[in-house]
Design a protein around this motif. Structure first.
Motif, PDB file in Angstrom:
ATOM      1  N   ILE A  44       0.809  -1.230   0.000  1.00 27.97           N
ATOM      2  CA  ILE A  44       0.000   0.000   0.000  1.00 27.97           C
ATOM      3  C   ILE A  44       0.843   1.281   0.000  1.00 27.97           C
ATOM      4  N   PRO A  45       2.061   1.287   0.586  1.00 29.30           N
ATOM      5  CA  PRO A  45       2.853   2.523   0.471  1.00 29.30           C
ATOM      6  C   PRO A  45       3.177   2.880  -0.985  1.00 29.30           C
ATOM      7  N   PHE A 122      -4.401  10.948  10.232  1.00 34.95           N
ATOM      8  CA  PHE A 122      -4.659   9.613   9.678  1.00 34.95           C
ATOM      9  C   PHE A 122      -3.770   8.564  10.340  1.00 34.95           C
ATOM     10  N   GLY A 123      -4.229   7.322  10.295  1.00 31.16           N
ATOM     11  CA  GLY A 123      -3.370   6.176  10.589  1.00 31.16           C
ATOM     12  C   GLY A 123      -2.703   5.728   9.302  1.00 31.16           C
ATOM     13  N   PHE A 124      -1.840   4.729   9.398  1.00 27.88           N
ATOM     14  CA  PHE A 124      -1.146   4.244   8.191  1.00 27.88           C
ATOM     15  C   PHE A 124      -1.076   2.729   8.270  1.00 27.88           C
ATOM     16  N   THR A 128      -7.963   1.445   3.520  1.00 27.93           N
ATOM     17  CA  THR A 128      -8.907   2.532   3.814  1.00 27.93           C
ATOM     18  C   THR A 128      -8.132   3.791   4.206  1.00 27.93           C
ATOM     19  N   ASP A 129      -7.117   3.628   5.083  1.00 27.07           N
ATOM     20  CA  ASP A 129      -6.256   4.775   5.462  1.00 27.07           C
ATOM     21  C   ASP A 129      -5.613   5.375   4.217  1.00 27.07           C
ATOM     22  N   MET A 130      -5.076   4.504   3.373  1.00 25.33           N
ATOM     23  CA  MET A 130      -4.281   4.960   2.229  1.00 25.33           C
ATOM     24  C   MET A 130      -5.128   5.736   1.219  1.00 25.33           C
ATOM     25  N   VAL A 131      -6.341   5.217   0.955  1.00 24.90           N
ATOM     26  CA  VAL A 131      -7.233   5.886  -0.006  1.00 24.90           C
ATOM     27  C   VAL A 131      -7.621   7.267   0.542  1.00 24.90           C
ATOM     28  N   ALA A 132      -7.859   7.330   1.862  1.00 21.88           N
ATOM     29  CA  ALA A 132      -8.246   8.615   2.472  1.00 21.88           C
ATOM     30  C   ALA A 132      -7.079   9.608   2.437  1.00 21.88           C
ATOM     31  N   VAL A 137      -4.537  14.461   0.270  1.00 21.23           N
ATOM     32  CA  VAL A 137      -3.329  15.130  -0.253  1.00 21.23           C
ATOM     33  C   VAL A 137      -3.637  15.785  -1.592  1.00 21.23           C
ATOM     34  N   ARG A 138      -4.381  15.062  -2.444  1.00 23.48           N
ATOM     35  CA  ARG A 138      -4.704  15.603  -3.775  1.00 23.48           C
ATOM     36  C   ARG A 138      -5.651  16.804  -3.670  1.00 23.48           C
TER      37      ARG A 138
END
Ligand SMILES: Cc1cc2nc3c(=O)[nH]c(=O)nc-3n(C[C@H](O)[C@H](O)[C@H](O)COP(=O)(O)OP(=O)(O)OC[C@H]3O[C@@H](n4cnc5c(N)ncnc54)[C@H](O)[C@@H]3O)c2cc1C
Length: 412
Positions: A44-45, A122-124, A128-132, A137-138
């Motif tokens: 996911i990173p 956010f958590g990492f 779900t964390d990553m999409v959010a 950021v965008r």
């Protein structure tokens, strides 16, 4: 026979795939608290760093259809009734099983969970964390972030966001980053290299003690020395707890037998399972992908054939995403230290009774596969280890010299 998995993560997906490949025909239901097909948290990173979302679906986006699975998603399991062989979800659904795989992994631990209610915190840990984070950021054109926690996942987060072009401040309470996968000296070396080569601003012996917000939007953080910093993005990654409560009522993991059984009809695998260490026998949660895979395969083998034994886990760590100086370690850092270093390369092995008790290799890790096999097999290496550390050669050289049969590949 009806099979149910609690969790749709790496261990559960491997288990289900093995059962189908071995010819299991009966119904399989996978219950997950997220809405996605099985994905790899290891990857996911890369998504956050800019790669397409598809890359995280390591067994294919069509996993459920391909393996004839009935997915029940977005509804966490809250209770397992072992007597009745039933699981209950938070949505009130009750699902019976003949055999269950409990593979719920772990969750981030937050010092102040209420921080997450603020926009920009956010958590990492999950997709779900990553999409959010990606969307935030965008949409907000974020150019800088604070990452709180300099363990493996925190550093992974910092590197991914740095790769995406953000300015990063990484805050860690210890004297060095990656404190669980390094010894003091190696950790200091790794920390200095990370600083020098990535441009990440690293604040050691520090914590984020408070967040600063305006109408529910993060605007900054306050550190333990009372200084503060403006930021609209804070990633919190300071530890994890196993998701074992539905099974045991506690968050200490689930004890399993060598067949990965927690009960005669319940297998358990992955980051929630408590297993013995392969080399020193100590029980623990050894939360890595290779351990999760082997545990899932052991469980599937036992379900299909009634045999197979899990040999034990190894606490390997490999940090190599978004950096050109990988860091690899395993075992424990005690015994006689044998060190070799040159420029950007730093290698250390700890010996006990002439055998490898632990190792840490930074910069050039080409020989870490050999060292891993030597550690795993507990061969005596006292006379040859200095030569291995100083001058890595090709696979065949070590095979011949050390009599190790399969020493070519690294664990990842
Ligand atoms: C950012 C990151 C990077 C990583 N990088 C590496 C790496 O480079 N190398 C490596 O070896 N390991 C790495 N890991 C660790 C690796 O991902 C895990 O060891 C592996 O995913 C364990 O598999 P699992 O099935 O036990 O857990 P997971 O893959 O986390 O799956 C558990 C699943 O269970 C679900 N779940 C939890 N509770 C419930 C419930 N009550 N009901 C239903 N579903 C539930 C979760 O949502 C999740 O989908 C990384 C982890 C993270 C977070």
């Amino acid at each position: 026979m009806k099979v149910v998995t609690v969790g749709t993560g790496m261990a559960a997906a491997e288990f289900v795939q093995r059962l189908r490949l071995e010819g299991l025909k009966g119904p399989i239901t996978m219950i997950g608290d997220e809405e996605f097909p099985p994905y790899s948290p290891c990857v996911i990173p890369f998504f956050l760093a800019g790669e397409p979302l598809e890359t995280v679906y390591w067994k294919g986006r069509d996993f459920y259809e391909r393996y004839g699975v009935n997915p029940l998603l977005g509804d966490p399991v809250t209770e397992i009734d072992i007597e009745r062989r039933q699981v209950r979800t938070s949505g009130g659904r009750i699902e019976g099983y003949d055999r269950l795989l409990y593979a719920t992994g772990s969750r981030s631990w937050y010092p102040k969970p209420q921080w997450l209610e603020t926009r920009g915190v956010f958590g990492f840990k999950t997709l779900t964390d990553m999409v959010a984070i990606d969307r935030y950021v965008r949409e907000n054109r974020i150019t800088r972030a604070v990452v709180f926690g300099g363990g493996f996942i925190g550093v992974d987060a910092a590197l991914a966001l740095r790769h995406r072009g953000l300015e990063i401040t990484l805050v860690h309470r210890n004297t060095r980053l990656l404190s669980q996968m390094t010894d003091e000296e190696g950790g200091r070396f790794a920390t200095a290299k990370l600083k020098e080569k990535t441009g990440i601003d690293i604040r050691l012996k520090s914590t984020v003690d408070a967040i600063i917000a305006d109408h529910g939007q993060l605007t900054g953080v306050r550190f333990s020395d009372d200084s503060s910093m403006e930021t609209a993005l804070l990633i919190v990654s300071i530890g994890v707890s196993p998701n074992s409560e539905p099974m045991t009522g506690e968050d200490r993991g689930v004890a399993v037998s060598a067949q990965m059984l927690a009960d005669p009809s319940i297998y358990c695998a992955g980051d929630v399972a408590v297993t013995p260490h392969l080399v020193d026998g100590r029980d623990g949660i050894y939360a890595t992908y290779p351990n999760a895979m082997l545990q899932a395969r052991t469980a599937a083998r036992h379900l299909m054939h009634g045999d197979g034994v899990y040999p034990g886990s190894i606490n390997t760590n490999v940090l190599k995403k978004h950096i050109d100086f990988p860091i690899v370690s395993a075992g424990s850092f005690s015994g006689e230290a044998v060190t070799w270093e040159q420029g950007d390369i730093w290698r250390r092995v700890y010996l006990k009774d002439g055998k490898i008790n632990g190792y840490l290799i930074i910069g050039d890790t080409r020989m870490s596969g050999y060292v891993y096999q030597l550690y795993r097999s507990q061969k005596r290496v006292d006379r040859s280890i200095k030569a291995i550390l100083a001058s890595p050669r090709h696979d065949g050289y070590y095979r011949e010299m050390l009599g190790v049969r399969d020493c070519g590949s690294s664990v990842f």
